[in-house]
Design an enzyme around this catalytic site. Sequence first.
Site, mmCIF file in Angstrom:
data_model
loop_
_atom_site.group_PDB
_atom_site.id
_atom_site.type_symbol
_atom_site.label_atom_id
_atom_site.label_comp_id
_atom_site.label_asym_id
_atom_site.label_seq_id
_atom_site.Cartn_x
_atom_site.Cartn_y
_atom_site.Cartn_z
ATOM 1 N N ARG A 61 1.127 -1.377 -0.174
ATOM 2 C CA ARG A 61 -0.269 -0.123 0.117
ATOM 3 C C ARG A 61 0.583 1.155 0.235
ATOM 4 N NH1 ARG A 61 -2.317 2.365 4.441
ATOM 5 N NH2 ARG A 61 -2.738 0.270 5.193
ATOM 6 N N TYR A 114 -15.179 15.099 -16.215
ATOM 7 C CA TYR A 114 -15.816 13.667 -16.069
ATOM 8 C C TYR A 114 -17.382 13.621 -15.143
ATOM 9 C CZ TYR A 114 -15.626 8.748 -15.518
ATOM 10 O OH TYR A 114 -16.749 7.738 -14.073
ATOM 11 N N LYS A 211 -8.184 4.103 -19.559
ATOM 12 C CA LYS A 211 -8.643 4.556 -21.144
ATOM 13 C C LYS A 211 -7.049 4.140 -22.154
ATOM 14 C CE LYS A 211 -11.795 6.120 -18.865
ATOM 15 N NZ LYS A 211 -13.294 5.157 -18.562
HETATM 16 C C1 PLP Z 1 -11.741 11.981 -18.677
HETATM 17 C C2 PLP Z 1 -11.889 10.953 -17.368
HETATM 18 N N1 PLP Z 1 -11.228 11.391 -15.971
HETATM 19 C C3 PLP Z 1 -11.396 10.123 -15.354
HETATM 20 C C4 PLP Z 1 -11.491 9.425 -15.292
HETATM 21 C C5 PLP Z 1 -11.588 8.092 -14.205
HETATM 22 O O1 PLP Z 1 -11.035 7.070 -14.572
HETATM 23 P P1 PLP Z 1 -11.312 5.588 -14.049
HETATM 24 O O2 PLP Z 1 -12.920 5.101 -14.456
HETATM 25 O O3 PLP Z 1 -10.204 5.065 -14.089
HETATM 26 O O4 PLP Z 1 -11.551 5.731 -12.554
HETATM 27 C C6 PLP Z 1 -12.456 9.188 -16.403
HETATM 28 C C7 PLP Z 1 -13.987 7.974 -17.109
HETATM 29 O O5 PLP Z 1 -14.133 7.240 -17.650
HETATM 30 C C8 PLP Z 1 -12.352 9.430 -17.613
HETATM 31 O O6 PLP Z 1 -13.293 9.392 -19.027
#
Ligand code: PLP
Length: 393
Positions: A61, A114, A211
């Site tokens: 951790r 987001y 992603k």
């Molecule tokens: C632009 C963006 N930032 C942050 C996130 C959050 O990431 P995670 O799903 O890995 O927690 C996403 C998820 O779709 C995203 O598209």
Amino acid sequence: MPEKRKKFKGASTTAVHAGELTPSQGEVVTPIYQTSTFYFPTSDPSTWEGKVPDGSYIYTRWGNPTIRATEDKLSELEGSERGLLFSSGMAAITSAILSFVGKGDHLISIEDIYGGTYSFIRSELPRLGVETTFVDSTDPSKLAEAIKPNTKLIYLESPTNPLLKIVDIRRAAKVAREHGIKSLIDSTFATPINQKPIDMGVDLVAHSCTKYLNGHSDLIAGVVLGSQADIESIYKKRILYGGSMDPLAAFLLFRGLKTLALRMERHNRNGAQIAKFLESHPGVEGVHYPGLDSHPQHALAREQMTGFGGMVSFEVRGGRKAAERALRAFQVIKMATSLGGVDSLASMPLNSSHSSLTPQERQRLGIKDQLVRLSLGIEDAEDLIQDLDHALS
Ligand SMILES: Cc1ncc(COP(=O)(O)O)c(C=O)c1O
């Protein structure tokens, strides 16, 4: 065994070689340290004072060699002093925000972010005594106007999700620096291949590694990158909030990163070709892609990005029902949320990434019910175009 080299000229070489651990058994591939705990650095318990010497590990951790190797590869790619991995993009973003704002502080955020981050800022931060002002992402003067004596952080995202608006990163970073305020940008849609926010003056960069960075839609992870001092503050939160990454996921991310530059070339090419195709399709009302001449901020995108990625959003003519019909008709493109993988995916922000927003909030941001968000993978553009043409006709 080869000497460990730190800096490489090109992003492709960096993606392949940066961060590799010095081989201990002659291995060519950095291994998984799939262990939750490590021997104490001293063999005599009476000399152990609870301090972890530099380069040593005690408990996963807190840190782990596979995770550290992946953090080093990411920070070489981003051009930051240090990187810190988390179990998800949301863990990275929320831990970073909470490292710089607390009770009585003020945060400025652009409004097109987001959906998960938006909900966190809107629902969680007020409970912790943090006030937020949301501002128009396309007008940097609004950032300066929103600053208060207690403003501690400016939160940005570019290109934005799902409408691919572009924030003027240099101007936003300048405003933050001039006022002694930290800046943090979610650069997930761009990746370090297409955009380098730290070179433009931003303090901290976050990515959902789920992603493009991993690129294979088979893990969840997040990273924050910045100066050694800022990352040390966030590191304390990672230990306490517990959003640490698993070594196996780090190993997979490390492997995925090796092809990042190569994959982005194809994502960029597919994005450009398919955005152009959609723009001329009679079944489409509007296309959002920063690489199109018709994008209202195309000039700015060209100034601060070296490629425009594989995310394209478009409104289907005929409303929500027509958009749903098109989604059901895809044969190559998969109907699923998320983005940045080798497989093309399509979703409707209405019921996926931005479902946590109220209809009024979506309307204010310009997210229409018939908006489809495409994450173009690395398939052949001709196959994707054929699939889109069939689904839209
Ligand atoms: C632009 C963006 N930032 C942050 C996130 C959050 O990431 P995670 O799903 O890995 O927690 C996403 C998820 O779709 C995203 O598209």
